[in-house]
Each structure stands twice: as C-alpha cells, then as structure tokens.
Enzyme design. Structure first.
Site, PDB file in Angstrom:
ATOM      1  N   GLU A   1       0.836  -1.198   0.000  1.00  0.00           N
ATOM      2  CA  GLU A   1       0.000   0.000   0.000  1.00  0.00           C
ATOM      3  C   GLU A   1       0.875   1.254   0.000  1.00  0.00           C
ATOM      4  O   GLU A   1       1.741   1.398   0.869  1.00  0.00           O
ATOM      5  CB  GLU A   1      -0.898  -0.003   1.247  1.00  0.00           C
ATOM      6  CG  GLU A   1      -1.856  -1.187   1.278  1.00  0.00           C
ATOM      7  CD  GLU A   1      -2.334  -1.530   2.693  1.00  0.00           C
ATOM      8  OE1 GLU A   1      -2.096  -0.738   3.618  1.00  0.00           O
ATOM      9  OE2 GLU A   1      -2.935  -2.613   2.849  1.00  0.00           O
TER      10      GLU A   1
ATOM     11  N   HIS B   1      -0.620   0.641  16.601  1.00  0.00           N
ATOM     12  CA  HIS B   1       0.388   0.995  15.602  1.00  0.00           C
ATOM     13  C   HIS B   1       1.788   1.010  16.204  1.00  0.00           C
ATOM     14  O   HIS B   1       2.648   1.739  15.746  1.00  0.00           O
ATOM     15  CB  HIS B   1       0.084   2.365  14.982  1.00  0.00           C
ATOM     16  CG  HIS B   1      -1.124   2.375  14.108  1.00  0.00           C
ATOM     17  ND1 HIS B   1      -2.396   2.332  14.607  1.00  0.00           N
ATOM     18  CD2 HIS B   1      -1.263   2.411  12.754  1.00  0.00           C
ATOM     19  CE1 HIS B   1      -3.261   2.352  13.604  1.00  0.00           C
ATOM     20  NE2 HIS B   1      -2.609   2.398  12.470  1.00  0.00           N
TER      21      HIS B   1
ATOM     22  N   GLU C   1      -4.812  -6.407   2.801  1.00  0.00           N
ATOM     23  CA  GLU C   1      -3.620  -7.137   3.228  1.00  0.00           C
ATOM     24  C   GLU C   1      -3.652  -8.607   2.823  1.00  0.00           C
ATOM     25  O   GLU C   1      -2.619  -9.198   2.516  1.00  0.00           O
ATOM     26  CB  GLU C   1      -3.421  -7.014   4.754  1.00  0.00           C
ATOM     27  CG  GLU C   1      -2.760  -5.714   5.190  1.00  0.00           C
ATOM     28  CD  GLU C   1      -3.718  -4.543   5.263  1.00  0.00           C
ATOM     29  OE1 GLU C   1      -4.941  -4.758   5.130  1.00  0.00           O
ATOM     30  OE2 GLU C   1      -3.258  -3.399   5.450  1.00  0.00           O
TER      31      GLU C   1
ATOM     32  N   PHE D   1       2.147  -1.407   8.802  1.00  0.00           N
ATOM     33  CA  PHE D   1       2.439  -1.516  10.235  1.00  0.00           C
ATOM     34  C   PHE D   1       2.336  -2.992  10.605  1.00  0.00           C
ATOM     35  O   PHE D   1       1.382  -3.660  10.196  1.00  0.00           O
ATOM     36  CB  PHE D   1       1.416  -0.731  11.072  1.00  0.00           C
ATOM     37  CG  PHE D   1       1.580   0.779  11.034  1.00  0.00           C
ATOM     38  CD1 PHE D   1       2.175   1.453  12.105  1.00  0.00           C
ATOM     39  CD2 PHE D   1       1.131   1.513   9.954  1.00  0.00           C
ATOM     40  CE1 PHE D   1       2.314   2.838  12.072  1.00  0.00           C
ATOM     41  CE2 PHE D   1       1.269   2.893   9.914  1.00  0.00           C
ATOM     42  CZ  PHE D   1       1.863   3.565  10.984  1.00  0.00           C
TER      43      PHE D   1
ATOM     44  N   ASP E   1       1.323  -4.369  13.126  1.00  0.00           N
ATOM     45  CA  ASP E   1       0.032  -4.643  13.779  1.00  0.00           C
ATOM     46  C   ASP E   1      -0.992  -5.178  12.766  1.00  0.00           C
ATOM     47  O   ASP E   1      -1.892  -5.931  13.111  1.00  0.00           O
ATOM     48  CB  ASP E   1      -0.520  -3.357  14.392  1.00  0.00           C
ATOM     49  CG  ASP E   1       0.535  -2.581  15.158  1.00  0.00           C
ATOM     50  OD1 ASP E   1       0.481  -2.558  16.399  1.00  0.00           O
ATOM     51  OD2 ASP E   1       1.433  -1.999  14.507  1.00  0.00           O
ATOM     52  N   PHE E   2      -0.828  -4.764  11.494  1.00  0.00           N
ATOM     53  CA  PHE E   2      -1.804  -5.162  10.469  1.00  0.00           C
ATOM     54  C   PHE E   2      -1.656  -6.625  10.055  1.00  0.00           C
ATOM     55  O   PHE E   2      -2.486  -7.141   9.314  1.00  0.00           O
ATOM     56  CB  PHE E   2      -1.690  -4.271   9.223  1.00  0.00           C
ATOM     57  CG  PHE E   2      -1.828  -2.787   9.466  1.00  0.00           C
ATOM     58  CD1 PHE E   2      -2.213  -2.283  10.696  1.00  0.00           C
ATOM     59  CD2 PHE E   2      -1.570  -1.887   8.442  1.00  0.00           C
ATOM     60  CE1 PHE E   2      -2.322  -0.918  10.919  1.00  0.00           C
ATOM     61  CE2 PHE E   2      -1.679  -0.513   8.655  1.00  0.00           C
ATOM     62  CZ  PHE E   2      -2.051  -0.025   9.898  1.00  0.00           C
TER      63      PHE E   2
END
Lengths: 354, 325
Positions: free
Chosen positions: B29, B129, B60, B83, B85-86
């Site tokens: 992205e 994040h 994702e 990130f 976290d994603f």
C-alpha cells in the site's frame, strides 16, 4: 426482511429445485469426442469419490473428507477445457479438481490413506492435495485465502507473459468472507488472467446459503461490484460447464481479465464425513439426485446416438482403474517417521537453530 | 562509504536486489508513487516502473496472497505490510498458507518471499500501531524472522532475505527509521541466523533486538563507569537462531539479561532463556532476567509509553542489581 432471509424452522427453508433444461443443451457446440471424454471424466470422479467414501467407512482413511459426489461436472468440464500448463487452486473439497488435471488416482488415494506413496507422502492429506507438475497449486482448507493466492499465480503468469490461466474453485460459503472481496477487486484492478469458479451447492456447511446471504445468487449477484458480468450456469450439465470454461479461459488468455462464474450444483451427501445432511428439506435431495450430472450427460449421449454399450465399457474401464489404484494405494508402506522432519525449510530440513 | 538513514537503507537494499534479479517485485500500500508512508521505498517506483513496483488497495490478504502465489510460480516478491500490527488482518495467509505450504506439499513448492513491515514502539502511535510482534512470527514453524538494528544490517539482511528460498518476515523498527550509519558502497549481502556482538564484555550478557540494541549499549556505557563490563549482543535473527554465539557468551559471563520490547508473556527472550536454562545452566551465576514491556497494550501518551518500554535506566538498574547478587 427479504424473502431470502425469511424465518423458518431449521431445515424447512424453501426448496431449491434443479433446472429441467438439459435436453435443451443437446445442441451445444461440443465435439462428440469431447463429450465422450467428459463422460469418462465424470465416471472417474464419481467412482473415485465413491471409493474414497467406502475407504472412510472401512476406517482406512482417518480424519475427515469432503466429497464432490453430485458436483463432478464442474471439475470435469474445467479439467477438459484447461491448457496443460494452466494452474488450479482448489479447496478442502479438492479430490475431483486434482484428478481432473491428470493426477493419478493411486497417489491421491494413497495420500488419503496416509501412505508413503501418497501425493505428498502423507504430509498433506485429503484437504491439501497438490501436484505442481500437473499445475495443481494446492488445495486450501481455510476458505477465502486461496482466491488471493490464485491472484498471485495469475500475476506471475501475466509478468512472465506465459499465457497461463489460473482457475480457482471455491464454494458458495466463501462468498461471505472478506478475502473473497479483496481477491475479486484485486483481480479486476490488475486485469489478472484468473477464473473464479463458485460451486454453489446451496449449503454453506450445514446452513442454507440463502439464509445467511444478502443476495439470492451469492457469487453472480456480487460480480457487478467488481465490474464483472454476472455469470450463473447449470453446474450439473458438463457440456455447459465445458463451454463456459472455454469462454472464460479464452478471455483471460487474451488479456481480457478475470471472470466470476457461479455454477449451481448439489451435494449428494453432507458437508463432510461427519454430516448426514439432515437439514435439507424432503424432496430437494431426491430431485437433485435425479438431476445428477452423470445421469444428465449419459442421457444426452444416448439421445445423440452413442451406444449404451460404449458408455458401459467406459464405466467398466474406470471401475478397473479405481480397483487397481486402490490396491496400489493400500500396498504403499507407511511413511518413515523421519519424513515428518523434512521440508519445513528450503534446505530440506527442519532446523531452526545452530 | 556513505552515511545512510535506516529508512534509506531499506530502499537501498531492495534496489540492490531488484537490479540484480528481475524476478524480484515489490508490492504494498502506497509503496510506489508515494514511496511508502515511511519513505522506505522512495525512488523504487521511478527506477523500476509500475510493473515491478505495484501499488495495491488496502487489502492485506490480497497483498500477501499475491506474493505467495507469485513466489510459488517463479517470482521473488517483497510485500509490505505497512504496520506490523496489520499482520493480524492477514495472519491466516502468513501462518496457515505461506508458512506451511512447502511442508504440506512434501517439498513441491518453494516460497521465496519477503514480508517487510514497520514494527515497534516509541513513536507515540498507541496500542494498534506500535506493537513488537516478532514473537508472534517465531511461534510458527516455517517462517524466518529478522529485525535489523543498523542501516548496514538493513541492506545486508534484506539481500539475504530476498535470496532465501524460505519466507522471511523482515521487521523494520519504526523508531530507527531516522537513525544513521555507515554503509559501504557496492553489493552488501549478509547472512540470516547470525547474531552480532556489538560490545564485548565479561560480566553479563545482554541480548537485545531492534530499538532495544541502542538502549542496551547506552546502559552498558553507564555500567562501565561503575566497573560493570557488559557484553551486548544484537540477536538480529530469531529464526534461524544463532544459539552458538548466544550460549558461548552466556557461558563466559555467567549472567543473562534479555531486553525485549514485546509484552511480557512468551516474548522472544523467554525461548532463549529456556534454551540457556537447558544448555548452560551450570555456567550461570544468577537467575536469568528478562527486561520487557509489562503485559499491557502500549499507551499513547509519551510519558506513559516511555514509562513502560524498557529504558536505559531500567536496563542499568536491572543489570546492576543482577551483577551484585
């Protein structure tokens, strides 16, 4: 509340009956030799799945199984239409899709039996059949992800200008998971050479797809959201599947981008070995058993002048092949325990430390 | 020899590999025209074009699925998860598909792909994040896991990751993007599975990763003034794990401290502590001590985040106390 989500007693939802239009497709432009080949394919997939079921009942196959009994026309039609180097992505219900690419019955049965001569040496099992040399790039047992992975193979073919098309099979239940929508958008945006095939057998697992989906046609009604035409076909008519597959493959191969095909079909049995399928209304199962892809195709061939004896000969040939494959699979030895520790990594081993 | 920032080193490493091998692709992205939200891919779109540097939707699963399918069929993709976290929204593809495919197919497929991702805290971005998730990844058989702490290591480990036929999760520490270091000219290729001794010492072994390496070195300097000689090792690669370098040091110093940014339970240091307890217990002079973020989500306010991430002061105190036992 929409009609598709009307409340009703469990298992008492409105019946979805099969079409009654197979004779109308007798005139489809499918060569006689292809029609006979399709018949042989249907027999192979049917008799293989019946044998797999029998071996489960004899407790020779452990774990679970998801059979394509009643749904064989879709994988048979696509298998016949695909180019040898095209890619297949299948689901946990993937025996038929694997066999239809030319993978031998014996290694698939041996894999189900957990033998060393299995397709993956007993390390994958029924739900993960893969044969890279036949273009079968895997059977995926958690729905959704493999549509995204199929895009990657299609992207690679596009970059390499190989002309290969990726065909990705999945069930109606998959249309309600996020990855389906990510994958369709992604394929459309990059005009990937991929054909998404929704085998709509009317039941998610134990639940009617109509009861838990906002639109009546779980795949076809979503196509417009990705700029794709709605394509909904009779998935029990192998000639229709074959022609539809050919068109979609040609479109993808010529740079026309992805297709989404909803092929309506029906499971003869339950979702998996554990499921007797009792949630289906009386009458519905009987109607679809009568509209069985083998019955439909055999009747057509006879109407078109093929001798019943010829069809019986094919059936008998296939029965012999299934028996031989069963013997070969059963004669396989158990895998060496050492094999559980191979191929975690590219160096062939499983070491994670020095 | 040039001074490069950590973020510039990321694009330098990727460019080196993309120029060398046309099968190497980059997807993610905002990584193309925009050069990445952290500017770690700046210039690559211009240099290699839109066929090889692909801007994707916020999808994702589609990104990692594309990387996986491409890796299985002849390309060597680098995918970015913006990130770390994603990863939670596409973990199925990482854990169930990418990590297991070679094994389940009895070695029929290769999985030469890299997933790069901005990881870690200290930037006041709050609980969604800022996480350090190396320990999620190392819990899954089939994934290689690296976290470079210097610009030079970024270039070399990126090259090693791209050239690996196994999937590599490449964690870039967001708190280090602006840091600078010397990076020699010419091709740089490092090796996965090698720890680096950043400061030799004889009294205690302190293992650290990413942003924590600098803090451990800062603590070692303070402790040196008190006469405590600390060996700081940058673990760099959790899978494969360079246990020989780690255990040799621990046996020599007799004291093991880990400095982990992850929340307490099952952090990467717990596994190393277990290995040390198994394999060099009789060389230890004190109980193993893990210095971690407490078992809480990371707060956003700078004062709070600073209070809970392992700090130079906390490392100094814990090591001082341990050495005095």
């Amino acid at each position: 509340m929409s009609a598709t989500r009307a409340e009703h007693e469990y298992g008492a939802h409105p019946m979805v009956l099969p079409p009654d239009a197979s004779a109308a497709q007798d005139g489809l432009d499918v060569a006689p030799a292809v029609r006979l080949d399709l018949y042989r394919r249907l027999e192979e997939l049917r008799q293989f799945e019946k044998r797999a079921y029998d071996l489960f009942m004899q407790q020779l196959v452990k774990g679970t199984s998801h059979l394509s009994l009643g749904m064989e026309a879709i994988s048979a039609g696509f298998g016949a239409a695909m180019r040898k180097d095209d890619y297949t992505f299948a689901t946990y219900r993937g025996h038929a899709h694997t066999l239809s690419r030319g993978v031998g019955m014996a290694p698939v049965l041996a894999e189900l039996l957990g033998r060393a001569n299995g397709l993956m040496g007993g390390k994958g099992g029924s739900m993960h059949l893969t044969s890279v040399e036949h273009g079968v790039l895997g059977s995926y047992a958690i729905i959704g992800a493999h549509l995204c992975v199929a895009n990657g193979a299609a992207w690679s073919a596009q970059v390499r200008r190989s002309g290969q098309v990726t065909v990705c099979f999945f069930g109606d239940g998959t249309t309600n998971i996020g990855a389906f929508h990510e994958a369709l958008n992604y394929a459309a945006v990059y005009s990937l050479p991929v054909v998404f095939v929704c085998e709509n057998n009317l039941y998610m697992e134990y639940t009617s797809i109509a009861d838990i989906t906002a639109v009546p046609s779980p795949a076809a009604d979503r196509a417009a959201a990705y700029g794709l035409p709605a394509i909904k076909i009779d998935g029990n008519d192998v000639d229709v599947v074959y022609r539809t597959a050919g068109d979609a493959l040609e479109l993808a191969r010529s740079g026309g981008g992805p297709s989404l095909i909803e092929a309506v079909t029906y499971r003869h049995g339950g979702h998996s070995r554990a499921d007797p399928g009792k949630y289906r209304p009386a009458g519905e199962v009987e109607a679809w058993m009568a509209y069985d892809p083998l019955t439909v195709h055999r009747a057509r061939l006879i109407r078109l002048g093929v001798a019943e004896s010829e069809l019986d000969g094919i059936r008998a040939d296939v029965a012999r092949a299934v028996d031989e494959a069963t013997e070969e699979a059963k004669n396989g030895r158990l895998p060496d325990v050492e094999s559980a520790f191979t191929d975690v990594w590219a160096d062939g081993g499983s070491q994670w430390r020095n | 020899m040039a001074q490069l920032s950590y973020r510039e080193a990321v694009s330098r490493g990727i460019a080196q590999e993309m120029a060398r091998d046309e099968r190497v692709m980059l997807i993610g992205e905002d990584i193309g025209g925009a050069g990445g939200v952290f500017k770690t891919t700046a210039g690559l779109f211009e240099q290699f074009g839109r066929t090889r540097v692909v801007d994707t939707p916020i999808s994702e699963q589609a990104i990692l699925g594309a990387a996986m399918g491409a890796a299985m069929t002849g390309l060597r993709p680098i995918a970015e998860i913006m990130f770390s976290d994603f990863f939670a929204v596409c973990w199925d593809i990482v854990v169930n598909e990418i990590a297991k495919m070679r094994y389940m197919t009895n070695g029929q497929v290769k999985m030469p792909l890299v997933i790069k991702s901005g990881n870690g805290g200290s930037l006041r971005m709050g609980a969604q994040h800022s996480q350090s998730i190396e320990n999620w990844a190392m819990a899954v058989p089939g994934l290689k896991v690296v976290t470079p702490s210097t610009p030079l290591d970024v270039v070399g480990l990126m090259a090693a990751a791209v050239r690996s036929d196994d999937p590599v999760l490449f964690f870039e520490h967001k708190g280090l993007y602006a840091s600078k270091g010397e990076v020699p000219d010419g091709e740089i290729v490092d090796e996965l599975g090698k720890a680096a001794i950043r400061r030799p010492g004889k009294d205690a072994t302190v293992l650290a990763l990413g942003l924590m390496v600098g803090r451990a070195l800062g603590a070692a300097e303070e402790l040196a003034r008190e006469g405590i000689d600390v060996e700081v090792i940058d673990v760099r690669s959790l899978v494969p794990l360079d246990t020989q370098t780690l255990l040799t040091s621990i046996s020599r110093t007799g004291r093991l401290f880990t400095v982990e940014e992850n929340p307490r339970l099952l952090g990467w240091g717990a596994e190393i502590a277990s290995i040390a307890a198994d394999e060099c217990f009789w060389d230890l002079d004190m109980p193993i001590r893990r210095i971690t973020t407490p078992h809480i989500p990371l707060p956003s306010a700078d004062s709070l985040e600073d209070a809970v991430l392992p700090s130079v002061d906390r490392i100094v105190q814990d090591v001082r106390k341990g050495v005095s036992l």
